[in-house]
Design a protein around this motif. Sequence first.
Motif, short mmCIF file in Angstrom:
data_model
loop_
_atom_site.label_atom_id
_atom_site.label_comp_id
_atom_site.label_asym_id
_atom_site.label_seq_id
_atom_site.Cartn_x
_atom_site.Cartn_y
_atom_site.Cartn_z
N LEU A 220 0.41 -1.24 0.33
CA LEU A 220 0.17 -0.03 0.32
C LEU A 220 0.50 1.26 -0.24
O LEU A 220 0.53 2.24 -0.51
CB LEU A 220 -1.13 -0.21 0.72
CG LEU A 220 -2.22 -1.23 0.60
CD1 LEU A 220 -2.64 -1.14 2.38
CD2 LEU A 220 -2.85 -0.49 0.22
N GLN A 221 2.22 1.14 0.65
CA GLN A 221 3.27 2.28 0.42
C GLN A 221 3.35 3.28 -1.24
O GLN A 221 4.07 3.76 -1.37
CB GLN A 221 4.50 1.78 1.64
CG GLN A 221 3.24 2.02 3.23
CD GLN A 221 2.96 3.06 3.29
OE1 GLN A 221 3.45 4.56 3.14
NE2 GLN A 221 1.92 3.31 4.43
N LEU A 222 3.41 1.43 -1.52
CA LEU A 222 4.15 1.90 -2.89
C LEU A 222 2.74 1.90 -4.88
O LEU A 222 3.26 1.94 -5.43
CB LEU A 222 5.09 0.30 -3.20
CG LEU A 222 6.32 0.61 -2.13
CD1 LEU A 222 6.83 -0.83 -2.44
CD2 LEU A 222 7.04 1.58 -2.66
N LEU A 223 1.54 1.64 -3.72
CA LEU A 223 0.97 1.30 -5.28
C LEU A 223 -0.49 2.29 -5.71
O LEU A 223 -1.23 2.18 -3.94
CB LEU A 223 0.13 -0.16 -5.36
CG LEU A 223 0.97 -1.81 -5.27
CD1 LEU A 223 0.31 -2.73 -5.38
CD2 LEU A 223 1.18 -1.55 -7.02
N PRO A 224 -0.94 2.84 -6.21
CA PRO A 224 -2.15 3.41 -6.03
C PRO A 224 -3.28 2.62 -5.77
O PRO A 224 -3.21 1.47 -5.91
CB PRO A 224 -1.79 4.22 -7.67
CG PRO A 224 -1.34 2.59 -8.53
CD PRO A 224 -0.02 2.30 -7.43
N ASP A 225 -4.34 3.63 -5.77
CA ASP A 225 -5.42 2.56 -4.71
C ASP A 225 -6.25 2.21 -6.32
O ASP A 225 -6.26 0.73 -6.65
CB ASP A 225 -6.65 3.47 -4.45
CG ASP A 225 -6.58 3.15 -3.29
OD1 ASP A 225 -5.99 3.06 -2.43
OD2 ASP A 225 -7.29 3.69 -2.43
N ARG A 226 -5.98 2.51 -7.26
CA ARG A 226 -6.68 2.22 -9.02
C ARG A 226 -5.30 2.77 -10.03
O ARG A 226 -4.78 4.11 -9.45
CB ARG A 226 -7.52 2.96 -9.19
CG ARG A 226 -8.98 2.82 -8.59
CD ARG A 226 -10.29 3.44 -8.41
NE ARG A 226 -11.91 2.83 -8.36
CZ ARG A 226 -11.88 3.38 -7.12
NH1 ARG A 226 -10.87 3.92 -6.57
NH2 ARG A 226 -13.13 3.11 -6.70
N TYR A 227 -5.10 1.93 -10.71
CA TYR A 227 -4.20 3.13 -12.44
C TYR A 227 -5.29 3.69 -13.04
O TYR A 227 -5.79 3.37 -13.61
CB TYR A 227 -3.46 1.37 -12.99
CG TYR A 227 -2.55 0.85 -12.53
CD1 TYR A 227 -1.63 1.15 -12.06
CD2 TYR A 227 -3.52 -0.04 -11.35
CE1 TYR A 227 -1.18 0.28 -10.69
CE2 TYR A 227 -2.79 -1.40 -10.62
CZ TYR A 227 -0.99 -0.52 -10.63
OH TYR A 227 -0.10 -1.74 -9.39
#
Length: 583
Positions: A220-227
């Motif tokens: 979660l620190q590195l990924l967006p919620d949605r692309y």
Amino acid sequence: MSVVNRPILGLLWVLRPISKKKIYFSIVILSFMAFAAVGCGEFVEPGKDNVLTREDVIANPVLAEGILLKAYDNLPTTLNYTAVAVDDAHSNNISNGYMLAATGAWRSTNDPFSQWRNYTQIAYINYFLERIVDDVTWSYSSEWRAEHFPNRLKGEAYALRAYHHSLILQAHAGKASSGELLGIPYMDRFVSSEQEQATVRRLPFAECVAKIEKDIERALQLLPDRYENAPAGTADKEDYDAVYGVRNTNRISGLAMKMLRARVRLLAASPAFNPTSDPALWEKAADAAAEVIDAFGGLENLAPDRVEFYLDKGNRDILWREDYTNSNNIEKAQFPPSLNGSGRVSPSQNFVDAFPMKSGWPIDSGDSGYDERNPYANRDPRLAKYVIYNGMTFKGTTINTVDHPSDGINRTEYSTCTGYYLKKFANEAVSLETGNVVSAIHFNALMRFTEAFLIYAEAANEAWGPDASGSHAYSARDVMARLRETAGIDQPDTYLASISTPEEMRKLIRNERRLELCFEQIRFWDVRRWLDYDAMNATVRGTFDGGLTSVDVKERSFERYMIYGPIPNDDVVKGLIQNEGWI
């Protein structure tokens, strides 16, 4: 080589010296870590000599990313119907592994439900994180992309490691003969020596949950919620869109991680894994599901079209899916034989009876208005969307499951076993007619927002009862009301209004979960985490006369210890503790 029962706790990658200047990759298959017939060619795109140096890989970002992409293998598939192992369906395929297991053939040496092979993907992930990602120049033209692209890849790696471990945990966690609740080996490091692999052990269940949650937090620190693409005029927009834009839609996302957290917490709160009935575990599951619901936009955004999400690759209910294909494989498997299908999955009378009336009342209730002489009239609209029953018009043809020479029950090897054919996932636009074969878009939906609503309802009811809501803006009853309204249940929902206790609400929620998520590889695991021995062993029923009467089709044969799946026997021989009851 079969992958189901081979021990695959990890891959031992050995840097094999060929000369003083080069070190080449090879895959070593050890007795404790057998890998299912995968050679160098399936690891990365090989050169003509079928060998690549590590330097070759880290010098080429495409090859380096390819290692991580191997972690997207072994994701659940739509045609992998575990429903025939429980009371929702039977199969006319007499060699179906799930059905054979359900009728007495489930062993630690024969486990069609096994997820142990997912350790292969975890090994790729760990190798990528420890040996590859930080040593690659991911972009020579953009400093921004060179910084952010590997961060996103690391996020995917942590996310997929959590995801694969969650599948293994669901399938193989259980109680040892000592009574201890055990999880699985959690492989968060790359095993590179025999000494390391000898230390691998099953962890306590709660520790496995904690480790999954830790990987989720890292992701979660590195990924967006949605692309999503950046707005026009944004600095570095081209680079941003390449790393975080819509072109990556089918990659695992931050929102998928929030859903996974809700799933794992629900498992941990369930009776099979929460022997003290700790309400705090239910609260944590409700909180995690509410975070997904709120990200979705709340109850009002749940729409009727979610019921047939599989007909639209852009359906808003789909949180994470694999890429689509233009095919007709599902129809070949499911269509009645008169439409050139194989009718492989036969929904049960048990399943059909679980659908209430359109009024919302169960059919066995005196207030339902159910007519035994006209069993499909005025039923929950979802029934006609998920099941082909006698007299239904399908593809312009009236289906006769009673005495049709091919569609009638047990008439041919491709006929229904129960008097029903499965409609869910099939597309009526597909044609299997010789000379006029037509395909359509199909895809595997790995996560749906509807599931978050059902997780919240179950957890909130157990934690606070039908009408309280903790710190959230909606209760279990509110969620059930919205789900049933959008499913087509008449309003006002008088049956829902009649429910007053957590026990009554629990019964409704479990049934709604059965209907909404049917044939999505969920009920087999649900009845186990609920300790629902009756559902595990319910005799599958069918009908010879279009639903007027029911007949027994096949008994299920699960022992009580089969609440928990086995550890593969080969790994038990090598030192892992087996779950109680399995030999």
